[in-house]
Enzyme design. Structure first.
Site, short mmCIF file in Angstrom:
data_model
loop_
_atom_site.label_atom_id
_atom_site.label_comp_id
_atom_site.label_asym_id
_atom_site.label_seq_id
_atom_site.Cartn_x
_atom_site.Cartn_y
_atom_site.Cartn_z
N HIS A 153 -1.57 -10.80 -0.06
CA HIS A 153 -0.87 -11.37 -1.26
C HIS A 153 0.31 -10.97 -1.87
O HIS A 153 1.44 -11.96 -1.60
CB HIS A 153 -1.97 -11.34 -2.39
CG HIS A 153 -1.59 -12.30 -3.70
ND1 HIS A 153 -2.55 -13.00 -4.35
CD2 HIS A 153 -0.42 -12.55 -4.13
CE1 HIS A 153 -2.10 -13.60 -5.47
NE2 HIS A 153 -0.65 -13.29 -5.29
N HIS A 173 5.96 -12.00 -3.89
CA HIS A 173 5.07 -12.06 -2.71
C HIS A 173 6.45 -11.71 -1.59
O HIS A 173 6.79 -12.73 -0.91
CB HIS A 173 4.89 -13.63 -2.56
CG HIS A 173 3.75 -14.19 -3.43
ND1 HIS A 173 3.63 -15.43 -3.64
CD2 HIS A 173 3.05 -13.39 -4.26
CE1 HIS A 173 2.52 -15.66 -4.44
NE2 HIS A 173 2.21 -14.40 -4.89
N GLU A 195 15.06 7.70 -0.48
CA GLU A 195 14.99 7.32 -1.83
C GLU A 195 13.62 6.95 -2.39
O GLU A 195 13.43 7.01 -3.35
CB GLU A 195 15.98 6.11 -2.08
CG GLU A 195 15.61 4.91 -1.49
CD GLU A 195 16.66 4.06 -2.12
OE1 GLU A 195 16.78 2.91 -1.44
OE2 GLU A 195 16.94 3.73 -3.28
N HIS A 206 5.25 -9.40 -10.51
CA HIS A 206 4.77 -9.77 -9.52
C HIS A 206 5.45 -10.65 -8.59
O HIS A 206 5.78 -11.76 -8.90
CB HIS A 206 3.30 -10.32 -9.86
CG HIS A 206 2.67 -10.92 -8.74
ND1 HIS A 206 2.17 -10.27 -7.60
CD2 HIS A 206 2.15 -12.23 -8.65
CE1 HIS A 206 1.19 -11.11 -6.93
NE2 HIS A 206 1.41 -12.28 -7.43
N GLU A 217 -2.15 -15.11 -13.93
CA GLU A 217 -2.44 -13.73 -13.83
C GLU A 217 -1.86 -13.06 -15.22
O GLU A 217 -1.78 -11.74 -15.14
CB GLU A 217 -1.43 -13.15 -12.85
CG GLU A 217 -1.48 -13.73 -11.37
CD GLU A 217 -2.66 -13.55 -10.57
OE1 GLU A 217 -3.33 -12.82 -11.12
OE2 GLU A 217 -2.93 -14.16 -9.59
#
Ligand code: 2HA
Ligand code: ZN
Length: 291
Positions: A216, A147, A175, A145, A122
């Protein structure tokens, strides 16, 4: 100084472990970049090798990504196929520092990946995000990134609409709008690992600190590791609460109302984007603004 002694490397490795312990990095899931400050790169330069070949940033056949806004900079990047649970025990084998060339279209590895390998699949998305983030705030240096299960679960049952997704998450914890008043961007399912999904994500990151990839995972940015990790943690915690609420009912009996969100603006010095503060007909979870 050696890279392994640098505070930025230790902070990065600790965050990788924190993410793994949250359950956000099964197998080789997730990827993570940090754009070094000039003085941080200077302090460890003795540990850099300049012998590695320059490589194209693209991973898929027709990719040719160019990032002029990041030309010449150094990045700490997780390795493709590497496991987050191994980063803290052996950073040199699992991550690398790479440098972009002066036109921002080629990179070379100057440190790390000692057992071989490539930067994350990525990379194009990370660099695209870092470039737009730097433009809106030169101190935004972290792109992360992972999952997280609850955020991903919600992409199967909520409309893939930034307004609805954000509003439902906002209602789960006071919050949330304070921490990310510009809300959550949504990228519908797309092929990951290439330039197109990178461009779609970066388009949203021009304004938003959190972007969900449907079915994803999620991306976030931050000025430092605490802020980036804390942001993902906040969104995932709110998503977990929403999953619990939806497990009990399709409707909310009580919630935070638009005018109550607006009360947060002045005391917290924020301006919650009004796109998320639409009126709802009733307490049904996931209804569109126009319903
Ligand atoms: O396996 O998370 O998006 C790494 C990833 C790809
Ligand atoms: Zn992923």
């Amino acid at each position: 100084m050696k890279v392994l002694e640098a505070a930025f490397l230790k902070g990065y490795a600790r965050m990788a472990t924190d993410g793994f312990l949250q359950g956000w990095h099964e197998r080789n899931g997730g990827n993570f970049t940090y754009r070094l400050k000039d003085e941080e790169a200077e302090a460890v330069r003795e540990d850099f090798s300049e012998n590695a070949p320059w490589q194209r940033i693209g991973w898929q056949e027709d990719d040719h990504s160019v990032f002029p806004g990041l030309a010449g900079e150094y990045f700490l990047v997780s390795g493709s196929g590497k496991y987050f649970r191994n980063i803290e025990t052996d950073p040199a084998a699992n991550v690398c520092i790479l440098q972009l060339n002066e036109t921002g279209d080629l990179f070379r590895i100057v440190w790390g990946l000692t057992e071989g390998g490539r930067p994350t699949s990525e990379l194009a998305t990370h660099l695209a995000n870092l470039e737009v983030c730097k433009e809106r705030d030169p101190e935004l240096r972290v792109v992360y990134h992972c999952h997280p299960a609850n955020i991903i679960a919600l992409t199967y049952v909520l409309p893939l609409d930034s307004r609805v997704f954000t509003r439902e998450i906002f209602e789960m914890a006071t919050e949330c709008p304070i921490v990310f008043p510009e809300g959550i961007g949504i990228v519908p399912w797309m092929l990951c690992g290439g330039q197109k999904i990178g461009e779609a994500t970066a388009e949203l990151m021009k304004k938003q600190d959190v972007v969900v990839w449907a079915h994803h995972g999620a991306f976030c940015c931050g000025r430092d590791f605490d802020l980036a990790f804390g942001l993902m943690h906040t969104v995932e915690k709110a998503a977990e609460i929403l999953v619990k609420v939806m497990s009990m009912s399709a409707y909310k009996l009580n919630t935070i109302k638009p005018d109550q969100f607006r009360e947060l603006n002045a005391p917290f010095g924020i301006r919650i984007n009004e796109d998320f503060l639409y009126e709802k007909k009733d307490g049904r979870i996931g209804c569109m603004p126009e319903e």
